[in-house]
Design a protein around this motif. Structure first.
Motif, short mmCIF file in Angstrom:
data_model
loop_
_atom_site.label_atom_id
_atom_site.label_comp_id
_atom_site.label_asym_id
_atom_site.label_seq_id
_atom_site.Cartn_x
_atom_site.Cartn_y
_atom_site.Cartn_z
N ALA A 1 0.86 -1.19 0.00
CA ALA A 1 0.00 0.00 0.00
C ALA A 1 0.89 1.23 0.00
CB ALA A 1 -0.90 0.01 1.22
N GLN A 2 0.45 2.24 -0.72
CA GLN A 2 1.18 3.51 -0.81
C GLN A 2 0.56 4.50 0.17
OE1 GLN A 2 3.55 3.76 -3.34
NE2 GLN A 2 4.19 5.82 -2.82
N HIS A 3 1.42 5.13 0.97
CA HIS A 3 0.97 6.19 1.88
C HIS A 3 1.99 7.32 1.79
CE1 HIS A 3 -0.93 8.19 5.18
NE2 HIS A 3 0.17 8.17 5.90
N THR A 4 1.50 8.48 1.45
CA THR A 4 2.36 9.63 1.10
C THR A 4 3.32 9.16 0.01
OG1 THR A 4 3.87 9.25 2.98
CG2 THR A 4 2.04 10.77 3.32
N SER A 5 4.61 9.17 0.25
CA SER A 5 5.55 8.73 -0.78
C SER A 5 6.23 7.41 -0.43
CB SER A 5 6.61 9.81 -0.99
OG SER A 5 7.33 10.00 0.21
N VAL A 6 5.72 6.71 0.58
CA VAL A 6 6.35 5.48 1.05
C VAL A 6 5.49 4.27 0.67
CG1 VAL A 6 7.21 4.28 3.10
CG2 VAL A 6 7.33 6.77 2.99
N GLN A 7 6.15 3.23 0.18
CA GLN A 7 5.49 1.96 -0.14
C GLN A 7 5.60 1.05 1.08
OE1 GLN A 7 4.01 1.37 -3.04
NE2 GLN A 7 3.90 -0.82 -3.30
N HIS A 8 4.47 0.60 1.61
CA HIS A 8 4.44 -0.28 2.78
C HIS A 8 4.07 -1.68 2.33
CE1 HIS A 8 4.68 3.10 5.58
NE2 HIS A 8 3.93 3.73 4.70
N SER A 9 4.68 -2.69 2.97
CA SER A 9 4.35 -4.08 2.63
C SER A 9 3.97 -4.85 3.89
CB SER A 9 5.52 -4.75 1.91
OG SER A 9 6.63 -4.83 2.76
N ILE A 10 3.06 -5.81 3.70
CA ILE A 10 2.55 -6.63 4.80
C ILE A 10 2.65 -8.09 4.36
CG2 ILE A 10 0.56 -7.13 6.25
CD1 ILE A 10 -0.53 -4.37 5.19
N GLN A 11 3.23 -8.92 5.22
CA GLN A 11 3.28 -10.35 4.94
C GLN A 11 2.01 -11.00 5.47
OE1 GLN A 11 6.71 -12.44 6.28
NE2 GLN A 11 8.14 -11.07 5.25
N VAL A 12 1.43 -11.90 4.66
CA VAL A 12 0.20 -12.59 5.04
C VAL A 12 0.41 -14.08 4.87
CG1 VAL A 12 -2.26 -12.84 4.57
CG2 VAL A 12 -1.17 -10.62 4.26
N CYS A 13 0.13 -14.84 5.92
CA CYS A 13 0.14 -16.30 5.85
C CYS A 13 -1.24 -16.74 5.37
CB CYS A 13 0.45 -16.90 7.21
SG CYS A 13 0.34 -18.70 7.25
N THR A 14 -1.30 -17.46 4.25
CA THR A 14 -2.58 -17.79 3.62
C THR A 14 -2.98 -19.26 3.77
OG1 THR A 14 -1.47 -18.18 1.52
CG2 THR A 14 -2.33 -15.96 1.92
N LYS A 15 -2.33 -20.01 4.64
CA LYS A 15 -2.61 -21.45 4.69
C LYS A 15 -4.02 -21.78 5.17
CE LYS A 15 -0.43 -22.38 9.15
NZ LYS A 15 0.64 -23.14 9.81
N PHE A 16 -4.68 -20.88 5.90
CA PHE A 16 -6.04 -21.14 6.37
C PHE A 16 -7.11 -20.72 5.36
CE2 PHE A 16 -3.93 -20.44 10.64
CZ PHE A 16 -3.77 -21.78 10.88
N VAL A 17 -6.74 -20.02 4.28
CA VAL A 17 -7.72 -19.55 3.31
C VAL A 17 -7.50 -20.16 1.93
CG1 VAL A 17 -8.17 -17.39 4.50
CG2 VAL A 17 -6.33 -17.49 2.82
N GLU A 18 -6.60 -21.11 1.82
CA GLU A 18 -6.32 -21.72 0.53
C GLU A 18 -7.29 -22.86 0.25
OE1 GLU A 18 -2.20 -22.70 0.94
OE2 GLU A 18 -1.60 -20.75 0.22
#
Length: 162
Positions: free
Chosen positions: A80-97
């Motif tokens: 996600a972009q906020h102001t001029s910084v790109q932020h990243s989030i790690q998501v574990c998807t093993k429960f939604v696969e």
């Protein structure tokens, strides 16, 4: 003999109509239900996720664009972009696969936080929904308004308790 009609108020047994055994159900209070059900999760902006303010095990909701997805390790990265910084989030998807990953699409995730080595945070997703086409500015405004409402309500409850 097993009676398949035991859910009915009366059953036709060999001796005629007899009342069935009625199961007594325990009625739970709202407080007991809150303890049994998982937390609904409060919205956090993606740029707030990797801060030390969010404790491990907290249920939260956030959003971001699907940057990458590794099926083998069940890991997705939202950005996600906020102001001029790109932020990243790690998501574990093993429960939604399994799910159909659409790189570049906007997703909302609901899950619990987990700290990894090096002060990184991972969200263990319970819900991972593609919301491509959503108006992102309106979503951010709605989250801000919801926070204001909850803060005002909390102040009123504290005032009434005093």
């Amino acid at each position: 003999m097993l009676d398949y009609n035991s859910h009915l108020p009366y059953s036709n047994g060999q001796a005629g109509w007899e009342p069935c055994k009625v199961l007594k159900m325990r009625v739970c209070s709202q407080e007991q239900l809150r303890k049994m059900l998982p937390d609904a999760g409060t919205y956090h902006f993606p740029w707030e996720i990797n801060s030390a303010l969010i404790p491990e095990g907290k249920t939260l909701r956030t959003f971001g664009r699907l940057h990458s997805y590794d099926v083998v390790s069940s890991q997705a990265i939202l950005t996600a972009q906020h102001t001029s910084v790109q932020h990243s989030i790690q998501v574990c998807t093993k429960f939604v696969e399994p799910f159909q990953a659409q790189l570049g699409a906007l997703y909302i995730v609901l899950g619990e936080t987990e700290h990894k080595e090096g002060n990184e945070m991972v969200i263990k997703a319970r819900v991972f929904t593609c919301v491509e086409g959503i108006n992102l500015q309106l979503l951010e405004k709605a989250i801000t308004e919801q926070r204001k409402y909850f803060q005002e309500r909390e102040k009123q409850l504290e005032g009434n308790a005093s």
